[in-house]
Scaffold this active site. Sequence first.
Site, PDB file in Angstrom:
ATOM      1  N   ASP A   1     -26.268  50.858  -8.258  1.00  0.00           N
ATOM      2  CA  ASP A   1     -25.158  51.807  -8.488  1.00  0.00           C
ATOM      3  C   ASP A   1     -23.899  51.033  -8.889  1.00  0.00           C
ATOM      4  O   ASP A   1     -23.481  50.133  -8.159  1.00  0.00           O
ATOM      5  CB  ASP A   1     -24.903  52.607  -7.211  1.00  0.00           C
ATOM      6  CG  ASP A   1     -26.130  53.415  -6.821  1.00  0.00           C
ATOM      7  OD1 ASP A   1     -26.499  54.328  -7.574  1.00  0.00           O
ATOM      8  OD2 ASP A   1     -26.734  53.107  -5.775  1.00  0.00           O
TER       9      ASP A   1
ATOM     10  N   GLU B   1     -32.535  54.017 -16.665  1.00  0.00           N
ATOM     11  CA  GLU B   1     -32.171  53.300 -17.897  1.00  0.00           C
ATOM     12  C   GLU B   1     -32.179  54.252 -19.095  1.00  0.00           C
ATOM     13  O   GLU B   1     -31.304  54.180 -19.963  1.00  0.00           O
ATOM     14  CB  GLU B   1     -33.134  52.137 -18.143  1.00  0.00           C
ATOM     15  CG  GLU B   1     -32.746  51.339 -19.375  1.00  0.00           C
ATOM     16  CD  GLU B   1     -33.531  50.045 -19.536  1.00  0.00           C
ATOM     17  OE1 GLU B   1     -34.473  49.807 -18.762  1.00  0.00           O
ATOM     18  OE2 GLU B   1     -33.189  49.279 -20.450  1.00  0.00           O
TER      19      GLU B   1
ATOM     20  N   ASP C   1     -26.446  48.769 -16.866  1.00  0.00           N
ATOM     21  CA  ASP C   1     -25.962  49.338 -18.131  1.00  0.00           C
ATOM     22  C   ASP C   1     -24.463  49.605 -18.036  1.00  0.00           C
ATOM     23  O   ASP C   1     -23.925  50.360 -18.839  1.00  0.00           O
ATOM     24  CB  ASP C   1     -26.726  50.622 -18.493  1.00  0.00           C
ATOM     25  CG  ASP C   1     -26.458  51.748 -17.508  1.00  0.00           C
ATOM     26  OD1 ASP C   1     -25.925  51.468 -16.408  1.00  0.00           O
ATOM     27  OD2 ASP C   1     -26.769  52.914 -17.838  1.00  0.00           O
TER      28      ASP C   1
HETATM   29  C1  SAM Z   1     -28.803  53.746  -9.842  1.00  0.00           C
HETATM   30  S1  SAM Z   1     -30.257  53.769  -8.943  1.00  0.00           S
HETATM   31  C2  SAM Z   1     -31.379  52.758  -9.911  1.00  0.00           C
HETATM   32  C3  SAM Z   1     -32.801  52.943  -9.493  1.00  0.00           C
HETATM   33  C4  SAM Z   1     -33.849  52.079 -10.195  1.00  0.00           C
HETATM   34  N1  SAM Z   1     -33.670  50.663  -9.940  1.00  0.00           N
HETATM   35  C5  SAM Z   1     -33.914  52.371 -11.684  1.00  0.00           C
HETATM   36  O1  SAM Z   1     -33.685  51.449 -12.477  1.00  0.00           O
HETATM   37  O2  SAM Z   1     -34.184  53.512 -12.030  1.00  0.00           O
HETATM   38  C6  SAM Z   1     -29.862  52.682  -7.584  1.00  0.00           C
HETATM   39  C7  SAM Z   1     -30.795  52.844  -6.410  1.00  0.00           C
HETATM   40  O3  SAM Z   1     -30.480  51.897  -5.407  1.00  0.00           O
HETATM   41  C8  SAM Z   1     -30.645  52.503  -4.144  1.00  0.00           C
HETATM   42  N2  SAM Z   1     -29.813  51.734  -3.196  1.00  0.00           N
HETATM   43  C9  SAM Z   1     -28.474  51.564  -3.257  1.00  0.00           C
HETATM   44  N3  SAM Z   1     -28.054  50.774  -2.267  1.00  0.00           N
HETATM   45  C10 SAM Z   1     -29.168  50.430  -1.560  1.00  0.00           C
HETATM   46  C11 SAM Z   1     -29.371  49.627  -0.406  1.00  0.00           C
HETATM   47  N4  SAM Z   1     -28.351  49.018   0.208  1.00  0.00           N
HETATM   48  N5  SAM Z   1     -30.616  49.495   0.056  1.00  0.00           N
HETATM   49  C12 SAM Z   1     -31.660  50.098  -0.561  1.00  0.00           C
HETATM   50  N6  SAM Z   1     -31.527  50.880  -1.660  1.00  0.00           N
HETATM   51  C13 SAM Z   1     -30.286  51.034  -2.144  1.00  0.00           C
HETATM   52  C14 SAM Z   1     -30.207  53.934  -4.361  1.00  0.00           C
HETATM   53  O4  SAM Z   1     -30.749  54.818  -3.401  1.00  0.00           O
HETATM   54  C15 SAM Z   1     -30.730  54.207  -5.760  1.00  0.00           C
HETATM   55  O5  SAM Z   1     -32.024  54.767  -5.730  1.00  0.00           O
END
Ligand code: SAM
Length: 233
Positions: free
Chosen positions: A138, A214, A174
């Site tokens: 994120d 993505e 991105d």
């Molecule tokens: C923007 S999404 C991207 C998901 C995936 N990597 C993709 O490329 O589609 C970021 C993900 O990181 C997870 N996330 C954020 N902080 C985290 C943490 N501290 N531990 C585990 N998961 C986390 C969120 O729940 C979310 O599903």
Amino acid sequence: MSDKDRSDVRMRGVRSFVLRAGRATAGQERALAQLWPKYGIEYSAALLDLHALFGRAAPRMLEIGFGAGEALLEFAAAHPEIDCIGVEVHRPGVGRLLLGAEAANLRNLRVICHDAVEVLQQQLAPGCIDLVHIFFPDPWPKKRHHKRRLIQPPFVELLATAIAAGGTLRLATDWEPYAQHMREVIDASPAFANVATDTGFVARSAERALTRFERRGQRLGHGVRDLEYRRAG
Ligand SMILES: C[S@@+](CC[C@H](N)C(=O)[O-])C[C@H]1O[C@@H](n2cnc3c(N)ncnc32)[C@H](O)[C@@H]1O
């Protein structure tokens, strides 16, 4: 106070995620109930015996924040010789991963549904991981939210502890300002050497599966940056 205790203190309280409201589908709930015993690792504040968990000694990869799990499932299927661990806080995403793991009959995949910061602090022994993937974390674009970004010096210290000497850290984003932030933070760590020779970024690996996240960035016209680091030592 050890280095680990210090990063514990600095990271406590600020989370990199807000749990999204999205509900798991009936199929995902079923997977969470039925497949969790096969693939799930419960979070607890005790070191994991990964050798015992996978029943073998093999190289290990960790994907942090795998979302719906597309990249992790593809990687695990392409590398049966590598034991893979996914960490994600979003339950519906974990349900999707479990369904995919079962459909592909993956034996080299386990999942932890918990904050990766605490997993790194408590469950993973120093040097137990050879490869870490963090794809599209994120970006927290607002300045007042920058402290929530996963990639911060204390988190990079935790990664440095978990990754074995000579191991690899791969990231993608991105969000250009986050890409620059990642470079500033990780390039400054003596534990990691940037693999890129000129721009600081590497070419997209053919192995990195296109995720829904993505694709959404592509629709919005965002460019993607890939980063790769080698664990020094
Ligand atoms: C923007 S999404 C991207 C998901 C995936 N990597 C993709 O490329 O589609 C970021 C993900 O990181 C997870 N996330 C954020 N902080 C985290 C943490 N501290 N531990 C585990 N998961 C986390 C969120 O729940 C979310 O599903």
